[in-house]
Design a protein around this motif. Structure first.
Motif, PDB file in Angstrom:
ATOM      1  N   ALA A 162       0.831  -1.193   0.000  1.00 14.98           N
ATOM      2  CA  ALA A 162       0.000   0.000   0.000  1.00 14.98           C
ATOM      3  C   ALA A 162       0.867   1.245   0.000  1.00 14.98           C
ATOM      4  N   LEU A 163       0.480   2.179  -0.841  1.00 14.52           N
ATOM      5  CA  LEU A 163       1.160   3.466  -0.896  1.00 14.52           C
ATOM      6  C   LEU A 163       0.195   4.488  -0.294  1.00 14.52           C
ATOM      7  N   LEU A 164       0.574   5.048   0.816  1.00 18.31           N
ATOM      8  CA  LEU A 164      -0.329   6.000   1.489  1.00 18.31           C
ATOM      9  C   LEU A 164      -0.420   7.292   0.685  1.00 18.31           C
ATOM     10  N   GLY A 165      -1.393   8.087   1.021  1.00 17.08           N
ATOM     11  CA  GLY A 165      -1.573   9.359   0.338  1.00 17.08           C
ATOM     12  C   GLY A 165      -0.329  10.226   0.458  1.00 17.08           C
ATOM     13  N   ASP A 166       0.037  10.904  -0.636  1.00 18.05           N
ATOM     14  CA  ASP A 166       1.228  11.772  -0.669  1.00 18.05           C
ATOM     15  C   ASP A 166       2.498  11.013  -0.321  1.00 18.05           C
ATOM     16  N   ASP A 167       2.553   9.795  -0.675  1.00 15.83           N
ATOM     17  CA  ASP A 167       3.732   8.979  -0.389  1.00 15.83           C
ATOM     18  C   ASP A 167       4.406   8.552  -1.695  1.00 15.83           C
ATOM     19  N   GLU A 168       5.599   8.034  -1.547  1.00 15.42           N
ATOM     20  CA  GLU A 168       6.377   7.656  -2.733  1.00 15.42           C
ATOM     21  C   GLU A 168       7.106   6.353  -2.457  1.00 15.42           C
ATOM     22  N   ALA A 169       7.253   5.533  -3.491  1.00 20.29           N
ATOM     23  CA  ALA A 169       8.034   4.290  -3.348  1.00 20.29           C
ATOM     24  C   ALA A 169       8.908   4.133  -4.575  1.00 20.29           C
ATOM     25  N   VAL A 170      10.079   3.576  -4.357  1.00 19.41           N
ATOM     26  CA  VAL A 170      10.982   3.273  -5.474  1.00 19.41           C
ATOM     27  C   VAL A 170      11.127   1.768  -5.542  1.00 19.41           C
ATOM     28  N   ASN A 184       2.223   8.803  -5.134  1.00 24.55           N
ATOM     29  CA  ASN A 184       0.777   8.877  -4.946  1.00 24.55           C
ATOM     30  C   ASN A 184       0.414  10.271  -4.444  1.00 24.55           C
ATOM     31  N   HIS A 185      -0.022  11.141  -5.375  1.00 27.31           N
ATOM     32  CA  HIS A 185      -0.374  12.507  -4.979  1.00 27.31           C
ATOM     33  C   HIS A 185      -1.802  12.591  -4.430  1.00 27.31           C
ATOM     34  N   ALA A 186      -2.551  11.495  -4.603  1.00 30.21           N
ATOM     35  CA  ALA A 186      -3.928  11.513  -4.083  1.00 30.21           C
ATOM     36  C   ALA A 186      -3.883  11.375  -2.567  1.00 30.21           C
ATOM     37  N   SER A 187      -5.005  11.625  -1.954  1.00 31.37           N
ATOM     38  CA  SER A 187      -5.037  11.603  -0.481  1.00 31.37           C
ATOM     39  C   SER A 187      -5.312  10.204   0.055  1.00 31.37           C
ATOM     40  N   ASP A 188      -5.856   9.317  -0.782  1.00 26.20           N
ATOM     41  CA  ASP A 188      -6.210   7.982  -0.292  1.00 26.20           C
ATOM     42  C   ASP A 188      -5.078   6.988  -0.575  1.00 26.20           C
ATOM     43  N   THR A 189      -5.191   5.850   0.043  1.00 29.06           N
ATOM     44  CA  THR A 189      -4.159   4.817  -0.092  1.00 29.06           C
ATOM     45  C   THR A 189      -4.347   4.052  -1.391  1.00 29.06           C
ATOM     46  N   PHE A 190      -3.257   3.761  -2.019  1.00 26.06           N
ATOM     47  CA  PHE A 190      -3.272   3.015  -3.280  1.00 26.06           C
ATOM     48  C   PHE A 190      -2.542   1.693  -3.071  1.00 26.06           C
ATOM     49  N   VAL A 191      -3.226   0.590  -3.354  1.00 25.05           N
ATOM     50  CA  VAL A 191      -2.603  -0.730  -3.174  1.00 25.05           C
ATOM     51  C   VAL A 191      -2.046  -1.196  -4.512  1.00 25.05           C
ATOM     52  N   LEU A 192      -0.760  -1.370  -4.546  1.00 21.01           N
ATOM     53  CA  LEU A 192      -0.103  -1.757  -5.790  1.00 21.01           C
ATOM     54  C   LEU A 192       0.049  -3.270  -5.864  1.00 21.01           C
ATOM     55  N   GLU A 193      -0.514  -3.865  -6.916  1.00 17.29           N
ATOM     56  CA  GLU A 193      -0.413  -5.320  -7.082  1.00 17.29           C
ATOM     57  C   GLU A 193       0.492  -5.715  -8.240  1.00 17.29           C
ATOM     58  N   ARG A 194       0.576  -4.868  -9.243  1.00 20.18           N
ATOM     59  CA  ARG A 194       1.430  -5.203 -10.393  1.00 20.18           C
ATOM     60  C   ARG A 194       1.801  -3.936 -11.125  1.00 20.18           C
ATOM     61  N   VAL A 195       2.905  -4.020 -11.854  1.00 28.62           N
ATOM     62  CA  VAL A 195       3.413  -2.875 -12.604  1.00 28.62           C
ATOM     63  C   VAL A 195       3.709  -3.337 -14.021  1.00 28.62           C
ATOM     64  N   ALA A 196       3.238  -2.606 -15.010  1.00 28.53           N
ATOM     65  CA  ALA A 196       3.558  -2.918 -16.410  1.00 28.53           C
ATOM     66  C   ALA A 196       4.677  -1.986 -16.848  1.00 28.53           C
ATOM     67  N   VAL A 197       5.858  -2.517 -16.997  1.00 28.46           N
ATOM     68  CA  VAL A 197       7.000  -1.701 -17.405  1.00 28.46           C
ATOM     69  C   VAL A 197       6.936  -1.524 -18.922  1.00 28.46           C
ATOM     70  N   PRO A 198       6.870  -0.284 -19.413  1.00 26.17           N
ATOM     71  CA  PRO A 198       6.723  -0.082 -20.869  1.00 26.17           C
ATOM     72  C   PRO A 198       8.055  -0.265 -21.586  1.00 26.17           C
ATOM     73  N   THR A 199       8.573  -1.472 -21.544  1.00 23.60           N
ATOM     74  CA  THR A 199       9.934  -1.738 -22.021  1.00 23.60           C
ATOM     75  C   THR A 199      10.189  -1.332 -23.471  1.00 23.60           C
ATOM     76  N   PRO A 200       9.235  -1.473 -24.402  1.00 20.65           N
ATOM     77  CA  PRO A 200       9.569  -1.060 -25.781  1.00 20.65           C
ATOM     78  C   PRO A 200       9.906   0.426 -25.899  1.00 20.65           C
TER      79      PRO A 200
END
Lengths: 280, 281
Positions: free
Chosen positions: B105-113, B185-201
């Motif tokens: 989970a990414l909390l509101g106004d939070d960042e993850a690398v 996550n600039h939104a105020s609510d929590t965002f749950v990250l389950e998968r990431v699509a890396v735009p490799t091309p």
């Protein structure tokens, strides 16, 4: 005969030939305009990617304008159209009864063009026929079956029937029905199946494969294992995954039983005595 | 000019290929042969099962070695007796879908690398004219579908490795490229990250001083309101790639359309399933 010849000579000498030329010119110009306009409209529609619609519109435009050109030429010739209209009315009723099916196919074609349940290149199933759509015409659609037969399906039939479009969505599910012996550990069978799906690149990771315990069959425990593939890989995966499962089961010693019956002599489970006799 | 791959210079480059000789490379799970005979060149390859295979080898072999079972073969006309072949690394030709070890989970106004590694493709070209003979993945990932099964989605590859928050937990191997993904996550609510699509091309490939492959750094920002997101693809790798140099440009031009497609299905979660996204130029 001589009266006819006299009429023709009189018509010609009184300048009737000029009227005839005008009528022919009207007809020719009308047909030319019909052809050009039809092509122009078809090009515009083709530019929006609707090939079959373009063909139909071109033909309709041509025939409609050709009829108008013909009527105009008759008017120039001084033909009384009210007589023709009267005759046309009677003819229309007669033709209407005779051409019910054709008219129905034509109108069904318009509805199909608007609804677009399939396009050229799709693989569809209509009744017992499965094939690739090679053309969609005013009266019918043409399918090419996988054993290379041409099937003509009237538009009316298509509109009234259930059409299954096998290639509409980009991914499809392959369902594998397999039965395993009652003695097998189902959790282990599931693990083996999922491992094979995982190892097969054509099996999509998502949507995830589906394991369904169908029931306790007469001779085996029945399982449905479903995997997803792109529509392009569907046919190949349908074979590949079944081969993989068979090889994996053989490798892991998981039995796929033949249908069999167990006989009991009654409530007391004494088996029937069986004596094996060597072949002479 | 011949080259020997090393962990410092990378396995790619241009290699002499004279008639009557061959070269064998091992690039992680991929084993590749280029064999030049009179008038023809034969390319053979096979892949192992381990996506994290870290082997890197190159050797000169005879023109007709005994190839192991299971090799795929391609043959080409090869008129030049003093020819060269080039090996070029490329990013995957479709987006690669990577999952974190567990949804987080990414909390509101939070960042993850996060760090994700994706398999690279190996392109074999004729040395002089640069014509492509082969373009294959070093490891063939599984297909996967990202999005709705009824059409609003995209075909991609499923990565065998997980997205990690620590770089040292991912590990470098010669046949994979590392991507740093920053999610804000600039939104105020929590965002749950389950998968990431890396735009490799759409990503460039870089090599650092140690010969390890990196892609362009990627930043995803979920905007205020939570229904839109924007993605930035940098024209350089992250700062961890010391002494970097560009190796290959992106497969697809970095147009708005390419990024928009990737973005529309870039982040997967319950909330973002149908998110509309817009790009930043």
């Amino acid at each position: 005969m001589s009266e006819l010849w006299d009429s023709i000579v009189q018509f010609w000498s009184e300048g009737g030939w000029l009227v005839l030329v005008q009528a022919v010119a009207t007809l020719v110009v009308g047909l030319l305009v019909a052809s050009v306009l039809g092509r122009l409209l078809a090009r515009v529609i083709r530019g929006r990617g609707r090939q079959q619609t373009a063909l139909v519109v071109r033909r309709l435009t041509f025939y409609l304008l050709a009829v108008i050109a013909f009527v105009s030429a008759l008017t120039v010739l001084g033909v009384d159209l009210t007589v023709l209209l009267g005759a046309a009315g009677v003819l229309t009723v007669a033709l209407g009864f005779a051409a019910q099916t054709s008219a129905s196919n034509l109108i069904s074609g318009f509805f199909l063009m608007g609804e677009r349940p399939f396009v050229v290149g799709d693989v569809i199933r209509v009744g017992e026929t499965t094939g690739e759509v090679i053309s969609i015409d005013m009266m019918s659609a043409k399918l090419r079956t996988f054993d290379n037969l041409l099937v003509r399906v009237p538009n009316e039939t298509l509109l009234k029937s259930e059409i299954i479009n096998l290639t509409h969505f980009p991914i499809r599910r392959v369902d594998v029905m397999v039965g395993v012996a009652y003695k097998e550990d189902i959790a282990r069978v599931r693990a083996v199946l999922e491992e094979e799906a995982d190892a097969e690149p054509m099996c999509l990771d998502e949507p995830a494969p589906l394991f369904i315990f169908l029931g306790y069959g007469d001779s085996s425990i029945d399982i449905q294992f479903s995997v997803w593939a792109t529509r392009e890989n569907f046919v190949e995966l349908r074979n590949t995954i079944k081969l993989r499962i068979k090889e994996a089961f053989d490798r892991e010693g998981i039995e796929i039983p033949f249908p069999h019956r167990t006989l009991y002599t009654g409530s007391v489970t004494e088996p029937f005595p069986v004596r094996v006799v060597d072949e002479p | 000019m011949s080259q020997t791959p090393s962990s410092r210079t990378g396995w790619w480059g241009t290699f002499d290929l004279r008639v009557g000789a061959g070269i064998r490379w091992r690039i992680g799970p991929l084993e590749l042969w280029a064999l030049a005979q009179t008038g023809e060149c034969e390319l053979a390859y096979r892949r192992g099962d381990d996506p994290l295979d870290a082997r890197l080898e190159m050797e000169r072999v005879a023109a007709e070695p005994e190839l192991p079972e299971g090799c795929e073969l391609r043959r080409f006309a090869w008129p030049d007796p003093e020819g060269e072949v080039s090996l070029i690394p490329l990013t995957a030709d479709r987006p690669v879908i990577v999952r974190p070890e567990t949804p987080f989970a990414l909390l509101g106004d939070d960042e993850a690398v996060m760090y994700v590694s994706t398999p690279v493709w190996v392109r074999v070209e004729t040395g002089g004219e640069g014509r492509t003979l082969l373009d294959i993945p070093a490891y063939r990932p599984s297909d996967t579908w990202f999005g709705s099964p009824v059409g609003d989605g995209e075909l991609g590859y499923a990565s065998r490795t997980r997205a990690r928050v620590r770089l040292d937990a991912v590990g470098f191997v010669p046949a994979r490229a590392m991507t740093e993904v920053t999610i804000r996550n600039h939104a105020s609510d929590t965002f749950v990250l389950e998968r990431v699509a890396v735009p490799t091309p759409a990503l460039r490939l870089f090599a650092d001083m140690g010969g390890m492959l990196w892609t362009s750094a990627v930043t995803v920002e979920r905007e205020v309101g939570g229904e839109t997101a924007r993605v930035r693809v940098a024209d350089h790798p992250p700062q961890h790639a010391t002494g970097w140099r560009e190796v290959t440009p992106p497969r697809e031009p970095e147009t708005r359309n390419v990024i928009a497609r990737a973005l529309g299905a870039f982040l997967g979660s319950e909330k973002m399933g149908g998110a509309h996204v817009r790009t930043v130029g």
